[in-house]
Motif scaffolding. Structure first.
Motif, short mmCIF file in Angstrom:
data_model
loop_
_atom_site.label_atom_id
_atom_site.label_comp_id
_atom_site.label_asym_id
_atom_site.label_seq_id
_atom_site.Cartn_x
_atom_site.Cartn_y
_atom_site.Cartn_z
N THR A 223 59.90 -5.38 41.12
CA THR A 223 59.94 -4.34 40.11
C THR A 223 59.61 -4.94 38.75
O THR A 223 60.33 -5.78 38.25
N ASP B 288 54.37 1.20 42.58
CA ASP B 288 55.55 1.94 42.98
C ASP B 288 55.34 2.55 44.36
O ASP B 288 56.21 2.50 45.22
N GLU B 289 54.16 3.10 44.53
CA GLU B 289 53.83 3.73 45.80
C GLU B 289 53.85 2.69 46.93
O GLU B 289 54.41 2.91 47.99
N ASN C 5 57.36 1.64 47.67
CA ASN C 5 58.07 2.66 48.43
C ASN C 5 57.73 2.56 49.90
O ASN C 5 58.60 2.67 50.76
N LYS C 6 56.45 2.35 50.17
CA LYS C 6 56.04 2.27 51.57
C LYS C 6 56.61 1.02 52.23
O LYS C 6 57.10 1.07 53.35
N PHE D 271 60.20 1.47 52.75
CA PHE D 271 60.46 2.34 53.88
C PHE D 271 60.39 1.57 55.18
O PHE D 271 61.25 1.71 56.04
#
Ligand SMILES: Nc1ncnc2c1ncn2[C@@H]1O[C@H](COP(=O)(O)OP(=O)(O)OP(=O)(O)O)[C@@H](O)[C@H]1O
Ligand SMILES: [Mg+2]
Lengths: 847, 225
Positions: free
Chosen positions: A510, A713-714, A717-718, A721
């Motif tokens: 991040t 960010d995308e 996120n993946k 996940f």
């Protein structure tokens, strides 16, 4: 006496007979294994699909038989060489690619893209997929471009619109949907724009100093042995500083990077499986314990120890097989769903098919594991004495002296190590992994034994009866303390570790996006444009956070050794890479806030020879140290320098950082570019500012960090996940193990609760005793598990990730209470049949 | 008549808190093929221990047991298991049926262990003999104590043992059922010539045997032979 035949078919019959009344129990034993197998089969399956797809689509990954590359402008000799290769080719294409801004004429939007200027008919394998389909061909002959579909969407552009690249306008011939070797993410980070190579010159973008990559694609004559040819030409490639890729090498490198990913994921799956193994071991342990009496009776009637062992081995193997098949089936289902998450990372189309190989591997693994982890309890069957029929004796020969026991331990350790080795790089990591597992096991075992001992020694006799009874259940005969502390504790450790590692990973990637952090980088500013762009920035009310000059250069000599001499030296002192790399260097008189001097002395203003400063990672990889004498080729001019200091650089900050920094007064007048770092308040201001800069200075490139952060960010996120998805296998497995351990121990405690009730204990009293027993158990186990995880993750953070370890204590505390209370809850729920039903019924049932 | 069981200088001790606890002390006797013997004595006198040693369930501390000419002390556990399967039947005070097997399967096991096939018919015959042919497919938990004991009797007979050991076979049964079981035991002795050795507290039962061995404190107090 003749040797007794083993009578295998009868053993199978007995194994089947015995299992009839134990179906539920046996299901418990396999249930903990199913999810682990499922996770692995899903991942193996995807890996298998990937390998096949890479194999099948390898040619379209690269698009040609041979791709010769360089990142510096090829000199005439190199040109001559690449041209000579065309004699062996049926088709040839050249590409020059580099980052640049484009301007959409209609909306005025600007954006940094990857320009791919192309000649010839590349790709020779696969297609550039466009809408309309014909655009992939037609744009090459016209003054047209293909624009990536995400860009088209973002700027609401249509086919037929104009874009400006450099100073030149082009018509959009089509939407670029897919180009060879491109992934979903690579096109969001740096969307591609294809243009005909012959107009590149007119754009004025291909100037000296720009970062241009040159690719020469060849479709070779059909009978050519590409790899032999490449091997033969290697010296020439090296001489001309060219890199090359063939279909085979591309296939290998693509396969390698994905096998790394699947390896990591299988390790996570393996942890789920290991957790399941503990469940298997504890379930079988208790199962076998209950079978002792039956075994003794059979021994009385003449069953040999080998036969007794085999009956239960057969039973476990078959049940393990069924569990493994169930797991594999579940895994194959998950495998169909997982690619939805993976899709964007892949450079090719993934065809999900049932992978029989993965299923086979999963089933094999399941069977091996169920046997391996059942062996410990099973070998004790050999020691069951027929005497148990006339007297339940506790003097069954101690199994700890059984040499087979140590052999089984060795087998298990060997198995875990070998499996881990398949997923990890190198033996060191592997041994660290399996030895920490062993240590964890020993610590938990030790804690279980120590708590029992402590409770006995310092038994709080003054407590009320119920508390005393609950506590003493931990050490009385038939207690489950050891096995439950082991399984719940190890489960807690795994779950905690997953949480910790996840947060370490997330924290690490991040980027700080807080207030006043720069969010826009303008680069490729030419010296003569610098003052004007600085002025423009200020007039827009934007801060000048950083302004840095950049000089590109190459390393010519290290301590008098040049690249050629170094290459020919039998003991290559310096890395070849150090010479070949194009270096982007700045000069200034002081350190920035993200730098720290760790060695040598900083020089701000050069006296005679420049004392330059190296970033520590660069110094290490190039084998350079303080005092080394270097000569740099600054676009034709030789500049000597001495390594004066080594710096540590915090690369995570958003700002320009450099491997090499010169003092002032040496290269100040060399041809240079400038980078400007600023902060724009919002997207609208960003768009307006970009448009102003690009319309006047089309060669300047702008990175909008907000955009990149969104993409990052995308991606995160993946990735997050996927990690959470895999972790959930472990967590659910942990829960199943917990439930089954408690469920199993219920068979032991049930009788007692009933007896207590028979002699007049109230339901509430029995309830409280049970609840307390499981609460004590759960908290000892959870506490130990968490402490283990904390120690382990501190090590991971410090040595593996090299970040400070700051566990989230709230998570830790909630894990502790969740596990303790869950154990209690499950324990109590399972014993409620002893509470609600009349004692007689249960006494009869257990007779 | 031949000797089926011979016990020589048999002793059994258990280690107990540093000291040794002597349970059986220098026991000697011979038993002839086809005879019936009862072992009686107060609780804790070592009856069960003695029976276990004679049947080869346990190893003596010293002395020897020769069963049907085989010296048990020289055999390992698996070899003794084989002897038990070939020559010995055992009946327990608490039945000891296999809970996961039906009554019929319980009776079949000793035969199957010998590697015999198609043993269902003979097992059924045995169940019929003890009057439980109709209950063959029931599990032990579905049978009463007396019924369970009769199944265990059928099981003990199934391998046509030369010698049958019974530890308080009627101890858990009411008088009437007990007598039924007794009758079956003596019938077997009469019909098949099986040697019968039983431990009992029931003096009436003991009086029906050829010979009574009285134990006290781990030694033979009196042998009616
Ligand atoms: N494993 C053991 N360890 C220590 N002592 C034992 C052990 N097994 C039996 N004993 C002791 O040996 C003695 C004889 O036991 P045994 O069971 O043979 O008595 P028994 O004559 O069958 O009594 P009962 O009529 O009550 O069944 C008892 O005092 C018992 O406590
Ligand atoms: Mg007894």
């Amino acid at each position: 006496m003749e040797n007794k035949p083993l009578n295998i078919s009868w053993l199978f019959l007995m194994a089947w007979r015995d299992s009839r009344k134990n179906k539920a129990r046996l299901f418990l034993f396999i249930s903990s294994m199913i999810l682990g197998i499922a996770a692995l089969v899903a991942i193996y399956g995807i890996g298998d699909n990937l390998t096949k797809d890479i194999d099948r689509q390898a040619a379209t990954l690269i698009g040609a038989d041979l791709d010769v590359r360089t990142n510096k402008s090829p000199d005439s000799a190199a040109r001559k060489f690449t041209d000579s290769l065309r004699k062996q080719a049926d088709a040839y294409s050249e590409e020059q690619s580099f980052p640049s801004m484009i301007l959409f004429m209609k909306g005025g939007g600007t954006r940094l893209v990857q320009i791919r200027a192309l000649s010839g008919n590349f790709p020779f394998y696969g297609d550039i997929e466009t809408t309309p389909k014909s655009a992939a061909k037609t744009f090459r002959d016209k003054h047209d471009v293909l624009v990536d579909k995400t860009l088209m969407l973002q700027y609401q552009a249509n086919v037929g619109d104009s874009v400006q690249i450099g100073k030149v306008n082009f018509r959009i011939a089509g939407i670029l949907n897919q180009a060879p070797g491109q992934t979903g993410f690579s096109s969001t980070i740096a969307p591609s724009v294809f243009m005909p190579l012959r107009y590149l010159k007119a754009t004025n973008l291909a100037q000296k100093g720009s970062r241009i990559n040159y690719n020469f694609y060849y479709k070779l004559k059909p009978q050519t042995d590409v790899d032999a040819m490449v091997t033969r030409l290697t010296p020439a490639f090296e001489r001309h500083d060219l890199d090359q890729d063939t279909i085979k090498s591309k296939k290998e490198s693509t396969g390698r990077s994905f096998s790394d990913v699947t390896k990591f994921l299988s390790l996570v799956g393996f942890i789920a499986l290991l957790l399941g193994c503990i469940g298997v071991a504890s379930a079988v342990h208790i199962y076998v314990k209950e079978k002792m009496q039956s075994i003794a009776i059979l021994r009385c009637m003449g069953l040999s120890s080998k036969q007794a062992f085999l009956i239960f081995l057969i039973q476990i193997t078959i049940i393990g097989f069924i569990g493994a098949v169930a797991g594999a089936a579940l895994g194959s289902i998950i495998q169909q769903v997982l690619p939805i998450v993976f899709k964007d990372f892949l450079p090719l189309e993934l065809q999900v098919t049932i992978s029989w190989k993965a299923i086979g591997q999963g089933i094999l693994l399941g069977v091996i594991i169920s046997i391996l982890f059942s062996l410990l309890p099973l070998i004790s069957i050999r020691k069951v004495s027929p005497l148990n029929t006339i007297r339940v004796s506790d003097h069954t020969e101690s199994t700890s002296k059984d040499p087979w026991r140590w052999f089984v331990y060795l087998l298990i350790f060997g198995f875990i190590t070998c499996f881990a080795r398949l997923q990890l790089e190198g033996w060191r990591q592997t041994l660290v992994f399996s030895i920490s597992l062993v240590i964890g096991f020993i610590v938990l075992y030790g804690v279980a034994a120590a708590s029992v001992w402590l409770i006995r020694k310092f038994f709080p006799s003054s407590w009320s009866y119920i508390w005393r009874q609950g506590l003493s259940n931990l050490y009385r005969p038939n207690n489950q303390t050891t096995i439950l502390v082991l399984s719940i504790g190890l489960g807690t450790t795994f779950i905690c570790t997953l949480f910790f590692v996840q947060s370490i990973l997330m924290d690490r990637i991040t980027l700080s996006t807080s207030e006043n952090q720069p969010n826009m980088v303008i680069f490729d500013i030419q010296s003569k444009q610098r003052a004007a762009i600085t002025e423009l920035t200020k007039s827009e009310g934007l801060p000048l956070i950083q302004e840095v000059p950049i000089v590109t250069m190459r390393l010519q000599e290290i301590n008098g050794v040049n690249a050629m001499e170094n290459k020919n030296d039998s003991i290559r002192k310096y890395s070849n890479r150090a010479y070949n790399r194009e270096l982007r260097v700045t000069f200034r008189d002081s350190l920035t806030s993200s730098e720290r001097l760790i060695e040598g002395k900083w020089q701000g203003q050069a006296q005679d020879t420049a004392h330059i400063s190296l970033e520590q990672g660069y110094a290490k990889s190039a084998h350079l140290s303080i005092g080394d004498r270097l000569v740099f080729n600054v676009q034709g001019v030789m500049v000597p320098a001495i390594v004066g200091s080594i710096r540590e650089v915090d690369w995570n900050r958003v700002q320009t950082n450099f491997r090499l920094v010169f003092p002032k007064g040496v290269i100040d007048d060399a041809p240079q570019f400038h980078v400007l770092v600023t902060r724009v308040p919002n997207a609208a201001a960003s768009a307006a500012f970009q448009q102003k800069v690009v319309s006047t200075y089309p060669n300047v490139s702008i990175i909008d960090l907000a955009l990149i952060l969104n993409v990052l960010d995308e991606i995160l996120n993946k990735i997050g996940f996927v990690i959470r998805f895999m972790a959930s296998f472990s967590i659910i497995t942990g829960l199943i193990v917990l439930i089954s351990s408690v469920l199993i121990s219920k068979y032991q405690r049930m009788q007692e609760s009933v007896l207590l009730r028979t002699i007049g204990a109230s339901s509430l009293q029995v309830f409280m005793i049970t609840a307390l027993e499981y609460f004590f158990l759960g908290s000892i186990a959870a506490f130990t598990g968490i402490v283990l995880a904390l120690i382990g993750n501190w090590g991971l953070a410090k040595f593996s990730f090299e970040v400070p370890f700051s566990p989230d204590w709230l998570t830790v505390v909630s894990i502790f209470f969740s596990i303790s209370l869950l154990t209690t809850l499950i324990g109590v729920l399972n014993s409620r049949s002893a509470l609600n039903r009349p004692p007689l019924e249960i006494l009869r049932k257990n007779a | 008549m031949t000797e089926i069981l011979s016990v020589r200088n048999l002793s059994k001790t258990y280690p107990a808190q540093g000291k040794t606890l002597s349970v059986l002390n220098d026991i000697n006797f011979e038993i002839q093929q086809g005879s019936t013997v009862s072992i009686v004595g107060p609780s804790g006198s070592g009856k069960t221990t003695l029976l276990g040693l004679c049947a080869g369930l346990d190893r003596a501390s010293s002395g020897s047991v020769v069963l049907n000419g085989i010296k048990l002390d020289e055999l390992n556990e698996d070899e003794r298991a084989r002897v038990r399967n070939q020559h010995v039947g055992f009946i327990f005070q608490n039945f000891q049926l296999l809970p996961t097997l039906t009554a019929l399967e319980n009776v079949m096991v000793p035969l199957e262990l010998r590697g015999e096939r198609n043993v269902k018919a003979s097992a059924l015959t045995l169940l019929e003999k003890v009057g439980l042919a109709a209950r063959g497919h029931h599990y032990p938990s579905q049978l009463s104590g007396g019924e369970q004991q009769r199944v265990s009797l059928a099981r003990a007979f199934s391998n046509s043992p030369k010698i049958l050991f019974a530890d308080e076979p009627t101890g858990n049964l009411d008088t009437e059922t007990g007598q039924k079981v007794e009758k079956l035991l003596f019938e077997l002795n009469r019909d098949a010539g099986t040697t019968l050795i039983l431990v009992t507290h029931d003096l009436e039962l003991a009086s029906k045997t050829n010979r009574i061995i009285r134990l006290k404190g781990g030694a033979i107090l009196n042998d009616s032979l």
